[in-house]
Design an enzyme around this catalytic site. Sequence first.
Site: not given
Length: 403
Positions: A94, A11, A183, A244, A387
């Site tokens: 990823r 990743n 996601h 965010r 993940e």
Amino acid sequence: MTSPTRVLVLNSGSSSLKYQLLDMRDSSRLAVGLVERIGEQTSRLEHTCVTSGDARERNGPIADHDAALKAVAEELTRDGLGLDSPELAAIGHRVVHGGMFFTEPTVVDDEVLTEIERLIPVAPLHNPANLTGIRTARALRPDLPQVAVFDTAFHTTMPESAARYAIDPKTADRHRIRRYGFHGTSHAYVSRETARLLGKDPSEVNVIVLHLGNGASASAVAKGRCVDTSMGLTPLEGLVMGTRSGDLDPAVIFHLARVGDMSMDEIDTLLNKRSGLFGLCGDNDMREIRRRIDEGDEEASLAFDIYIHRIKKYIGAYFAVLGTVDAVAFTAGVGENAAPVRQAAIAGLEGLGPAVDPERNSVRSGEPRLISPDSARVAVAVVPTDEELEIATQTYALVGKNN
Ligand code: ADP
């Protein structure tokens, strides 16, 4: 010779490289680690060989991703798990943005790299780093299958009614503007594990997944397929996040530019890096926010209320999108650990079906579990996301199919 069973998951972020080596015979971790602050003087590599329990650290400059991956390869070799091992079946990467083109994990070739590159304008922060990771790994083991697993892929099943913004389609298509969602690897994994927890096949259940980490997103999953999600063209849309803003009236941006005299870059930074929980109260870690609330801090309390209100709105919306719901599942750092968030997000929704049992909700565990009372019409679950395992599983399945 028996077929290789190990998968290395990479990743790559702009200045970091996270990795895990898994053995797919039993999905166990053999090694895990992280390189941080790549390109700075203070780079750091943290490596753990899970099988021996040996943990090591390297400090000092690591110039780029190439050097980072070489350092990781050296650490793996020290544990007898080197990248040259015949037991390594593939490397799974990823990749944040796969646009509309990549609906599934894909074995990387030159054409795939070109397409990921073409998506850089819609993912300027993420895709360049992901590409660097793939190119570096490919140079190191050119003979090994490299598989790209896309954050957006799970959401490509969204109907056009959910994926399109209400703007002129010519303009939208020219600039690839649509709702992609992110996601996806987590939403795929968690929705499937939730079905398993209910003792059902994913094709038999409708699930609302709430991935609440530093980034946060919700998804509506109907019989194993995503039909709506809260993030859009970029990961800025939707829920209130660590830094965010999530949803806001787009006119706020014109207003900040015209009346607030801010540049586009300043507004971008404001909404992506200095908004959300951090913008509202100065903290983005839910543990710190809860501590402040317990001390009577009103600013933290209002930030929490805004965060919860947004989650509730999405749960309600996704009840309407799905029609019937079997479970609401919480995952990621906040969703898995913050019992007060789960309690507050479901409070008052009993009329729709979900409810939280306070005792079950207060149990701390790393296992998937139900936190609703047996009498609830809609189950509420906590399902830790994984993940890396999902990327490894998809990579291994694809490579196995091609062999
Ligand atoms: P990401 O992968 O998006 O960086 P994570 O899923 O790891 O984020 O979630 C990180 C967030 O989880 C932290 O910022 C913090 O708010 C929250 N978190 C982690 N542990 C706890 C805990 N024990 N209680 C409450 N919140 C927690």
